[in-house]
Design a protein around this motif. Structure first.
Motif, PDB file in Angstrom:
ATOM      1  N   GLN A   1      37.685 -40.416  29.635  1.00 41.21           N
ATOM      2  CA  GLN A   1      36.523 -41.313  29.682  1.00 41.21           C
ATOM      3  C   GLN A   1      36.691 -42.530  28.774  1.00 41.21           C
ATOM      4  O   GLN A   1      36.381 -43.651  29.164  1.00 41.21           O
ATOM      5  CB  GLN A   1      35.263 -40.547  29.264  1.00 41.21           C
ATOM      6  CG  GLN A   1      33.989 -41.391  29.282  1.00 41.21           C
ATOM      7  CD  GLN A   1      32.796 -40.639  28.694  1.00 41.21           C
ATOM      8  OE1 GLN A   1      32.952 -39.821  27.791  1.00 41.21           O
ATOM      9  NE2 GLN A   1      31.613 -40.891  29.223  1.00 41.21           N
ATOM     10  N   GLY A   2      37.196 -42.340  27.579  1.00 39.73           N
ATOM     11  CA  GLY A   2      37.314 -43.448  26.632  1.00 39.73           C
ATOM     12  C   GLY A   2      38.744 -43.873  26.386  1.00 39.73           C
ATOM     13  O   GLY A   2      39.039 -44.445  25.329  1.00 39.73           O
ATOM     14  N   SER A   3      39.645 -43.612  27.341  1.00 37.86           N
ATOM     15  CA  SER A   3      41.075 -43.792  27.083  1.00 37.86           C
ATOM     16  C   SER A   3      41.678 -45.047  27.683  1.00 37.86           C
ATOM     17  O   SER A   3      42.903 -45.154  27.804  1.00 37.86           O
ATOM     18  CB  SER A   3      41.843 -42.555  27.603  1.00 37.86           C
ATOM     19  OG  SER A   3      41.430 -41.394  26.937  1.00 37.86           O
ATOM     20  N   GLY A   4      40.837 -46.046  28.029  1.00 40.01           N
ATOM     21  CA  GLY A   4      41.364 -47.255  28.654  1.00 40.01           C
ATOM     22  C   GLY A   4      42.363 -47.998  27.802  1.00 40.01           C
ATOM     23  O   GLY A   4      43.330 -48.572  28.306  1.00 40.01           O
ATOM     24  N   GLY A   5      42.195 -48.031  26.489  1.00 35.64           N
ATOM     25  CA  GLY A   5      43.119 -48.741  25.612  1.00 35.64           C
ATOM     26  C   GLY A   5      44.078 -47.822  24.883  1.00 35.64           C
ATOM     27  O   GLY A   5      44.708 -48.248  23.901  1.00 35.64           O
ATOM     28  N   GLU A   6      44.205 -46.587  25.336  1.00 34.38           N
ATOM     29  CA  GLU A   6      45.028 -45.601  24.645  1.00 34.38           C
ATOM     30  C   GLU A   6      46.421 -45.501  25.234  1.00 34.38           C
ATOM     31  O   GLU A   6      46.634 -45.762  26.417  1.00 34.38           O
ATOM     32  CB  GLU A   6      44.366 -44.210  24.765  1.00 34.38           C
ATOM     33  CG  GLU A   6      43.814 -43.692  23.495  1.00 34.38           C
ATOM     34  CD  GLU A   6      43.323 -42.257  23.607  1.00 34.38           C
ATOM     35  OE1 GLU A   6      43.280 -41.598  22.564  1.00 34.38           O
ATOM     36  OE2 GLU A   6      42.969 -41.795  24.705  1.00 34.38           O
ATOM     37  N   ASP A   7      47.370 -45.091  24.387  1.00 29.66           N
ATOM     38  CA  ASP A   7      48.661 -44.613  24.874  1.00 29.66           C
ATOM     39  C   ASP A   7      48.422 -43.189  25.364  1.00 29.66           C
ATOM     40  O   ASP A   7      48.508 -42.223  24.597  1.00 29.66           O
ATOM     41  CB  ASP A   7      49.696 -44.645  23.749  1.00 29.66           C
ATOM     42  CG  ASP A   7      51.024 -43.998  24.152  1.00 29.66           C
ATOM     43  OD1 ASP A   7      51.205 -43.667  25.343  1.00 29.66           O
ATOM     44  OD2 ASP A   7      51.873 -43.812  23.260  1.00 29.66           O
ATOM     45  N   VAL A   8      48.101 -43.068  26.654  1.00 30.03           N
ATOM     46  CA  VAL A   8      47.662 -41.777  27.186  1.00 30.03           C
ATOM     47  C   VAL A   8      48.732 -40.708  27.008  1.00 30.03           C
ATOM     48  O   VAL A   8      48.458 -39.596  26.553  1.00 30.03           O
ATOM     49  CB  VAL A   8      47.257 -41.918  28.672  1.00 30.03           C
ATOM     50  CG1 VAL A   8      47.004 -40.551  29.295  1.00 30.03           C
ATOM     51  CG2 VAL A   8      46.015 -42.800  28.802  1.00 30.03           C
TER      52      VAL A   8
END
Length: 262
Positions: free
Chosen positions: A182-189
Motif C-alpha cells: 500500500q505505501g511502497s510506491g517509493g520503496e526498493d520493493v
C-alpha cells in the motif's frame, strides 16, 4: 727312416686331413637350431610380467548425483502447516487488512466455517501489542489463531522495523502471510522484501499480490517478481487477475480462498 715307413706315415696323415675336412663341411652345412630353442631369444620375446595391484582394502565409491533445486514451498505446504490443532498464523499487512471489516478478517470468517478461529489485530495506537481476540467461530475442530500484524499506511520497511515487536507479542507461527504494498510506491520493493524474509521465522511464507488498482505503478509487478525468485520459502498468490479492481473485503477474501482451493 726306411722308405716304407715314411710312406705309411704320409698315408696316415692324409687320412686324418681328409677326415677333418669332411667334419668341417658337415658343421658348415648343418641347419641352425630352431629359434624357439634359443634361451636368449626366448627371454627377449617373452611378454613383460605384470603385477596385480596391491589390495589396500579401499573400495570404489560412486558419489550420488547432486540434488536438483526446486520449489520447496507451494500452497499445499502452506495450508498443511496450518492444519494442526492450535496452529498460529502471522499476517504482516498494511491498511488493506488492519481492520475487522477488511479482507483478512473476512477470510478468517470463511475459515471459521470449517474450524474454530480467533483473530487478533495489532493495537496500532500503542504499537506494542495485539488487541483481544475476535472469535468469528467456535466449536469442534483444530483451532487456528490469526495474528494480524497489519498497520494503516505501512510500507514494507515499516513492517521490517516492527518484526521484533510482532514476534515478542505473538506465539511462534507455523506459517506467515505477507500482504503489503500500500505505501511502497517509493520503496526498493525487492530489497525491503529481502530484509523482511530475513527477519521472519523459517516457516512457509505466502506472499499476496493484491487486486489490480490498489498499489502505485510497478509495485505489484515488483512484489510478484520477487516472489518468483524466492520459491525456496515463499509461495505467491497474485490476485490482480482473480478479482475486479477495488473489490469489497468479502470479494478479496473469496478470491484468496479460491486460490488456496485450486
Amino acid at each position: 727312416m726306411p722308405r716304407r715307413l715314411a710312406v705309411v706315415l704320409m698315408l696316415a696323415l692324409a687320412v686324418v686331413a681328409i677326415s677333418m675336412s669332411v667334419h668341417a663341411v658337415r658343421q658348415v652345412n648343418a641347419p641352425p637350431p630352431p629359434l624357439a630353442d634359443s634361451p636368449i631369444l626366448a627371454a627377449a620375446m617373452a611378454p613383460p610380467a605384470t603385477e596385480a595391484p596391491a589390495d589396500d582394502g579401499s573400495a570404489t565409491v560412486t558419489a550420488d548425483p547432486p540434488a536438483q533445486d526446486g520449489p520447496a514451498v507451494d500452497l499445499a505446504t502452506w495450508t498443511s502447516a496450518l492444519s494442526p490443532d492450535g496452529a498460529h498464523l502471522l499476517v504482516v499487512g498494511d491498511g488493506y487488512s488492519n481492520l475487522p471489516s477488511q479482507w483478512v478478517q473476512q477470510w478468517g470468517v470463511l475459515v471459521g466455517a470449517e474450524r474454530p478461529v480467533a483473530i487478533r489485530h495489532w493495537g496500532e495506537a500503542a504499537d506494542v501489542s495485539f488487541n483481544d481476540a475476535i472469535e468469528p467461530s467456535t466449536g469442534d475442530g483444530p483451532s487456528l489463531t490469526i495474528w494480524s500484524a497489519s498497520r494503516d499506511g505501512s510500507t514494507i520497511k515499516d513492517a521490517v522495523e516492527r518484526l521484533e515487536r510482532f514476534d515478542s507479542a505473538s506465539a511462534d507461527p507455523e506459517a506467515v502471510l505477507v500482504s503489503l504494498g500500500q505505501g511502497s510506491g517509493g520503496e526498493d520493493v525487492a530489497g525491503a522484501l529481502d530484509a523482511l524474509l530475513e527477519g521472519l521465522p523459517d516457516v512457509p511464507v505466502l506472499l499476496v499480490v493484491g487486486p489490480a488498482g490498489l498499489y502505485d505503478a510497478g509495485v505489484g509487478d515488483a512484489i510478484a517478481g520477487w516472489g518468483d525468485e524466492h520459491t525456496e520459502q515463499v509461495v505467491t498468490v497474485d490476485l490482480r487477475d482473480a478479482v475486479a479492481e477495488a473489490p469489497t473485503a468479502e470479494e478479496w477474501a473469496l478470491a484468496f480462498q479460491d486460490a488456496l482451493d485450486d
